[in-house]
Design an enzyme around this catalytic site. Structure first.
Site, mmCIF file in Angstrom:
data_model
loop_
_atom_site.group_PDB
_atom_site.id
_atom_site.type_symbol
_atom_site.label_atom_id
_atom_site.label_comp_id
_atom_site.label_asym_id
_atom_site.label_seq_id
_atom_site.Cartn_x
_atom_site.Cartn_y
_atom_site.Cartn_z
ATOM 1 N N HIS A 1 21.844 58.440 10.292
ATOM 2 C CA HIS A 1 22.657 57.605 9.420
ATOM 3 C C HIS A 1 22.818 56.102 9.534
ATOM 4 O O HIS A 1 23.071 55.371 8.842
ATOM 5 C CB HIS A 1 23.827 58.169 8.869
ATOM 6 C CG HIS A 1 24.796 58.133 9.758
ATOM 7 N ND1 HIS A 1 25.288 59.100 10.863
ATOM 8 C CD2 HIS A 1 25.660 57.266 9.939
ATOM 9 C CE1 HIS A 1 26.339 58.463 11.426
ATOM 10 N NE2 HIS A 1 26.799 57.393 11.015
ATOM 11 N N SER B 1 29.567 56.247 15.806
ATOM 12 C CA SER B 1 28.551 56.862 15.326
ATOM 13 C C SER B 1 26.945 56.873 16.201
ATOM 14 O O SER B 1 26.909 55.539 16.502
ATOM 15 C CB SER B 1 28.092 56.754 13.991
ATOM 16 O OG SER B 1 29.228 57.416 13.176
ATOM 17 N N ASP C 1 24.047 66.854 1.165
ATOM 18 C CA ASP C 1 23.029 67.895 0.644
ATOM 19 C C ASP C 1 22.502 68.482 2.047
ATOM 20 O O ASP C 1 22.713 69.707 1.960
ATOM 21 C CB ASP C 1 21.829 67.102 -0.012
ATOM 22 C CG ASP C 1 20.708 68.340 -0.347
ATOM 23 O OD1 ASP C 1 19.662 67.871 -0.580
ATOM 24 O OD2 ASP C 1 21.289 69.498 -0.374
#
Length: 372
Positions: free
Chosen positions: A164, A305, A229
């Site tokens: 991401h 992250s 999702d």
């Protein structure tokens, strides 16, 4: 604030120094790793690079939800482990893969959210200061991405991070084409750039030296939808640098079950955005796990992250202690635990299949990727 003796003990543990020895050694297990090989490669249209970079990702499906999801089929797993490769000139390819000697097939599913709070009560993070720590292993393996995330050196020219950080599940983020990786280096008082540090030119503070990324691999398990999702199962990416970084790196390894981790504990260092310019180290216990994810409450903030989650265990074959990256810190989740909301920070586990894929990306030869 932790007292100095406590901090010294924690830093010694992070650097492989133990205050006392024990007869029992947590040992790296041996895994039979499957083989993942490219089958075909297709040229794709150049991406638009129009997504906003996010320093964290959230998902509504927690451990119970994840464990109750149906296992993916063989064809689904192949699709998830197929991947896109983005090159520095903006070109893009998609590679389909084949899986051989498949064992312990992957699980695929996922993580409600809260965007800011990732500190659990007392903040147990430690900012790492001083070149004696920052420039030494394992802290020296942590690097900063120009998109704001963290990465970990896993080979002479490769950095492991979260998907991401460069792709939002639908599109590549702004800056992904000109992605750079930053290495902390001493900034000398006299302004010299030489490698030799003398008494007259002692380091005053740290600065980043940047290296461009040559190409980036992202699994289709992340690209096939968006974060809410597909969840976090495939939130990892590998970056290949344009030139070697010449630092010691940390190898990747298959993630053992949480009960086999030393003290049930994990470690990682990252560039949390609430402490700009600082490398922040933390450790904590694993609270829960699925086949693909580790749920823990390590204090963290956006920017961490992509940090490599590692442990140190005994390598029986080599008769020595060895650290390995067993996961990638992904983000934050609010989870419904028996009707009560609870929040976790989540890391993507390196499963045998993911190990085989990432190792092949690094080495280009499956024969070098048979032992996890």
């Amino acid at each position: 604030m932790a007292g100095l003796p406590t901090l010294i003990l924690l830093l010694c543990a992070a650097n492989g120094v133990t205050p006392s020895s024990s007869h029992w050694k947590p040992t790296w297990p041996s895994y039979r790793v499957p083989v993942i090989l490219p089958q075909s490669t297709l040229n794709l249209d150049k991406p638009q690079f129009d997504a906003e970079a996010r320093l964290e990702v959230v998902s509504p499906c927690g451990p119970t939800c994840h464990k109750s999801s149906p296992l993916p089929t063989y064809e689904e797993v192949k699709n998830y482990l197929s991947y896109e490769t983005l090159y520095a000139n903006g070109s893009l390819t998609e590679t389909e893969v084949g899986i051989y000697i498949l064992s312990n097939s992957g699980d695929g599913s996922q993580g409600k959210s809260r965007t800011k709070r990732q500190i659990y009560g007392y903040d147990s993070r430690f900012s790492i200061f001083g070149k004696d720590f920052l420039l030494n292993y394992p802290f020296s393996t942590s690097v900063k991405l120009s998109t704001g995330c963290t990465g970990t050196l896993v080979a002479e020219k490769h950095v492991l991070t979260a998907a991401h950080c460069i792709h939002d599940g639908k599109s590549y983020v702004k800056g992904a084409q000109k992605l750079r990786v930053g290495f902390l280096k001493p900034k000398l008082k006299d302004g010299s750039k030489g490698a030799n540090i003398t008494n007259s030119a002692m380091p005053e503070k740290m600065k980043f030296q940047w290296i461009r990324v040559k190409r980036t691999h992202v699994p289709k398990g992340w690209i096939k939808g968006n974060a809410n999702d597909i969840g976090m199962d495939y939130d990892y990416a590998l970056l290949e640098l344009k030139k070697p970084h010449k630092r010691k790196f940390m190898k990747i390894g298959v993630s053992p079950p949480a009960r086999h981790l030393p003290g049930g504990r994990i470690h990682f260092s990252g560039y949390d955005n609430d402490r700009p310019g600082n490398l922040v180290y933390r450790f904590c216990d694993v609270k829960d796990e699925t086949y693909d994810l580790l749920y823990q409450q390590c204090d963290a903030q956006p920017g961490a992250s992509g940090s490599g989650v590692y442990v140190r265990m005994w390598k029986r074959q080599n008769h020595k202690w060895e650290r390995k990256i067993i996961g990638i810190f992904s983000g934050h989740q609010w989870v419904d635990m028996n009707g009560t909301p609870q929040d976790f920070n989540v890391a993507v586990r390196i499963t045998p299949l993911k190990y085989a894929q990432i190792c092949y990306w690094i080495k280009g030869n499956y024969l070098d990727c048979r032992e996890g």
